[in-house]
Motif scaffolding. Structure first.
Motif, short mmCIF file in Angstrom:
data_model
loop_
_atom_site.label_atom_id
_atom_site.label_comp_id
_atom_site.label_asym_id
_atom_site.label_seq_id
_atom_site.Cartn_x
_atom_site.Cartn_y
_atom_site.Cartn_z
N ALA A 1 56.88 -2.64 24.65
CA ALA A 1 58.29 -2.37 24.93
C ALA A 1 58.57 -2.40 26.43
O ALA A 1 59.59 -2.96 26.88
N GLY A 2 57.68 -1.82 27.22
CA GLY A 2 57.86 -1.82 28.66
C GLY A 2 57.81 -3.21 29.27
O GLY A 2 58.62 -3.56 30.14
N LEU A 3 56.86 -4.02 28.80
CA LEU A 3 56.75 -5.38 29.31
C LEU A 3 57.97 -6.21 28.92
O LEU A 3 58.48 -7.00 29.73
N LEU A 4 58.45 -6.04 27.68
CA LEU A 4 59.64 -6.79 27.26
C LEU A 4 60.88 -6.34 28.04
O LEU A 4 61.72 -7.16 28.40
N ALA A 5 61.00 -5.02 28.27
CA ALA A 5 62.13 -4.53 29.05
C ALA A 5 62.10 -5.10 30.46
O ALA A 5 63.13 -5.51 31.01
N THR A 6 60.92 -5.15 31.05
CA THR A 6 60.77 -5.73 32.38
C THR A 6 61.20 -7.19 32.37
O THR A 6 61.95 -7.66 33.25
N PHE A 7 60.75 -7.92 31.36
CA PHE A 7 61.09 -9.34 31.25
C PHE A 7 62.59 -9.54 31.07
O PHE A 7 63.20 -10.43 31.67
N ALA A 8 63.21 -8.68 30.23
CA ALA A 8 64.65 -8.80 29.98
C ALA A 8 65.45 -8.59 31.26
O ALA A 8 66.40 -9.32 31.55
N LEU A 9 65.07 -7.59 32.04
CA LEU A 9 65.78 -7.32 33.28
C LEU A 9 65.51 -8.39 34.34
O LEU A 9 66.41 -8.77 35.10
N VAL A 10 64.29 -8.88 34.37
CA VAL A 10 63.94 -9.92 35.34
C VAL A 10 64.72 -11.20 35.08
O VAL A 10 65.02 -11.96 36.00
N THR A 11 65.06 -11.46 33.83
CA THR A 11 65.87 -12.64 33.51
C THR A 11 67.37 -12.34 33.54
O THR A 11 68.17 -13.16 34.01
N GLY A 12 67.77 -11.15 33.07
CA GLY A 12 69.18 -10.83 32.96
C GLY A 12 69.87 -10.54 34.28
O GLY A 12 71.02 -10.94 34.49
N ILE A 13 69.18 -9.87 35.21
CA ILE A 13 69.81 -9.52 36.49
C ILE A 13 70.14 -10.77 37.31
O ILE A 13 71.27 -10.91 37.81
N PRO A 14 69.21 -11.72 37.48
CA PRO A 14 69.58 -12.95 38.20
C PRO A 14 70.71 -13.72 37.52
O PRO A 14 71.57 -14.29 38.20
N ALA A 15 70.71 -13.73 36.17
CA ALA A 15 71.78 -14.44 35.45
C ALA A 15 73.14 -13.83 35.76
O ALA A 15 74.14 -14.56 35.94
N THR A 16 73.21 -12.50 35.83
CA THR A 16 74.46 -11.83 36.18
C THR A 16 74.89 -12.18 37.60
O THR A 16 76.06 -12.47 37.86
N ALA A 17 73.94 -12.15 38.53
CA ALA A 17 74.25 -12.48 39.92
C ALA A 17 74.71 -13.94 40.06
O ALA A 17 75.65 -14.25 40.81
N ILE A 18 74.08 -14.83 39.30
CA ILE A 18 74.46 -16.25 39.35
C ILE A 18 75.87 -16.45 38.80
O ILE A 18 76.65 -17.26 39.32
N THR A 19 76.23 -15.71 37.75
CA THR A 19 77.58 -15.78 37.20
C THR A 19 78.61 -15.44 38.27
O THR A 19 79.63 -16.12 38.45
N GLY A 20 78.33 -14.36 39.01
CA GLY A 20 79.22 -14.00 40.10
C GLY A 20 79.29 -15.07 41.17
O GLY A 20 80.37 -15.38 41.69
N GLY A 21 78.15 -15.68 41.48
CA GLY A 21 78.11 -16.75 42.48
C GLY A 21 78.94 -17.94 42.07
O GLY A 21 79.64 -18.55 42.90
N ARG A 22 78.91 -18.29 40.79
CA ARG A 22 79.69 -19.43 40.31
C ARG A 22 81.19 -19.15 40.41
O ARG A 22 81.97 -20.04 40.78
N TYR A 23 81.60 -17.95 40.05
CA TYR A 23 83.00 -17.58 40.17
C TYR A 23 83.45 -17.65 41.62
O TYR A 23 84.48 -18.23 41.94
N VAL A 24 82.68 -17.01 42.50
CA VAL A 24 83.07 -16.95 43.92
C VAL A 24 83.11 -18.36 44.51
O VAL A 24 84.03 -18.70 45.29
N ALA A 25 82.13 -19.21 44.16
CA ALA A 25 82.11 -20.58 44.67
C ALA A 25 83.33 -21.36 44.20
O ALA A 25 83.95 -22.11 44.97
#
Length: 423
Positions: A88-112
């Motif tokens: 569970a801990g490893l999966l949670a780490t993986f989910a956040l490691v993929t989800g956080i950059p995706a959220t930041a990239i979404t913001g970057g696309r809007y701002v651009a």
């Protein structure tokens, strides 16, 4: 065992929860659901909002009794054994490691897109992740207070936009016509993403001054989230035609333009930047705590469990997490890592973590109420898993593989019995 400093109060904790939950889903999902189902779009939102309550009850109950930086990894280790806890801990780490950059990239696309500067597509994610890392190094309370400001601003802006839209165009009654089951199921699965995040909040519970207020934090943040989504949806019903194709790409933009006129575009930019920044700041903080907790338990390198002596802040974990996320965001924004895959993986794994938390609650809680809640959670988890189809099944299969792998590699000396007594 090194524990984190208990510096976070109930009010700050509520805003940290809101920051974790309100992210990129707010910018897209109300529009896509309205475009797909018209004025019946409130139905999947209502179903998701109601059916997630038992799952939130489980996490509130677990967080109050077993506050730990490892969150669901800690709960599932106590309830279901070390192999499940580590998986569970490893999966949670993986989910956040993929989800956080995706959220930041979404913001970057809007701002651009809004500014016309294409370089902001990768520069914005890098800057916001760098800022989140610096703030997390200052401590959970500093990060939390900053998130209070961002979420208050977001709430005021959403309220203003929706109220102006309703005043200008009139309140439109939602439809009671039931959509086809296949269409409703597909939208419901997507809408559930808007109600994930509370499992991530659990990674900050070790730093709460009073764990007994955690259920109140969950209740308050839940009501505010539901109110915000309802305002956006009602505003769209009033001001926008459901056939408008912009709903699939920029629903907040068209709502702000129909409500605020020339102020619509700058208002939309603030509507995007505020939740994205708050979400990234909260998620980086949460992930650094999870990594710290996993290292403290012996599941990750011990170096990551070091804390700064004056405030017991795990700065080594914070810097490692921030650097990794920034690198992934730059690769994702450049197209070297598939952007859509980041969202699909993280969203599915978040729901798997809900299921694991519910199973832990079912094992640890006692009484008739606990049994009723456990059955309700089982119905929700199974129903959503079946409706979501292969992507969700793949996430459950991934958990099974990691679980079996950790069990096969052997068990470390477990502290489960001692933790049960301490808790």
């Amino acid at each position: 065992m090194t524990n984190l400093q208990k510096s976070m109060g109930g009010a700050v904790g509520t805003f940290v929860a809101l920051s974790t939950i309100l992210g990129s889903g707010m910018m897209i999902l109300p529009g896509t659901s309205y475009h797909e189902l018209g004025k019946s779009a409130w139905m999947p939102w209502a179903v998701a909002a109601l059916s997630v309550i038992p799952l939130l009850y489980c996490y509130a109950w677990l967080g109050r009794r077993h506050p730990s930086a490892s969150g669901v990894a800690h709960y599932s280790e106590i309830a279901l054994g070390p192999a499940v806890g580590r998986a569970a801990g490893l999966l949670a780490t993986f989910a956040l490691v993929t989800g956080i950059p995706a959220t930041a990239i979404t913001g970057g696309r809007y701002v651009a897109e809004f500014s016309g500067a294409g370089s902001l597509a990768w520069a914005f994610p890098a800057v916001v992740l760098g800022g989140a890392t610096v703030v997390a190094c200052l401590g959970a309370n500093v990060s939390g207070k900053l998130q209070v400001t961002l979420i208050l601003g977001l709430f005021a802006l959403v309220m203003c936009t929706a109220v102006v839209a309703l005043s200008a165009h009139g309140l439109t009654a939602p439809s009671t016509e039931l959509p086809r089951f296949s269409r409703l199921g597909g939208v419901l699965t997507a809408v559930y993403v808007a109600f994930t995040g509370w499992e991530t909040v659990a990674f900050t519970f070790e730093e709460h001054k009073r764990p007994d207020v955690i259920p109140r934090i969950f209740a308050a943040s839940y009501l505010i989230v539901v109110a915000l989504y309802a305002l956006v949806l009602l505003g769209l019903f009033a001001a926008v035609n459901p056939g408008d194709k912009v709903l699939d790409s920029a629903p907040l933009l068209i709502l702000a333009e129909r409500s605020l006129g020339n102020l619509g575009r700058p208002a939309t930019l603030l509507l995007v930047v505020a939740p994205i920044t708050a979400n990234v700041f909260a998620s980086v903080l949460a992930l650094s705590r999870l990594v710290f907790g996993m290292a403290r338990s012996g599941y990750l390198p011990a170096l990551l469990s070091r804390v700064r002596e004056r405030d017991r802040n795990p700065v080594t974990s914070v810097i490692t997490v921030g650097s990794t996320l920034t690198l992934i965001a730059i690769l994702g924004s450049s197209g070297l890592v598939p952007f859509e895959a980041l969202f699909i993986l993280s969203g599915g794994i978040y729901f798997v973590l809900y299921g694991i938390g519910a199973a832990s609650f079912a094992k640890l809680a006692r009484g008739d109420m606990a049994r009723v809640i456990s059955v309700m959670c089982a119905v929700t988890v199974v129903s959503v898993t079946l409706l979501a189809g292969p992507p969700m099944w793949l996430c459950w299969a991934l958990f099974a593989v990691v679980w079996l792998g950790t069990a096969t590699l052997g068990r470390r000396p477990s502290t489960v019995g001692r933790r049960r007594v301490d808790s």
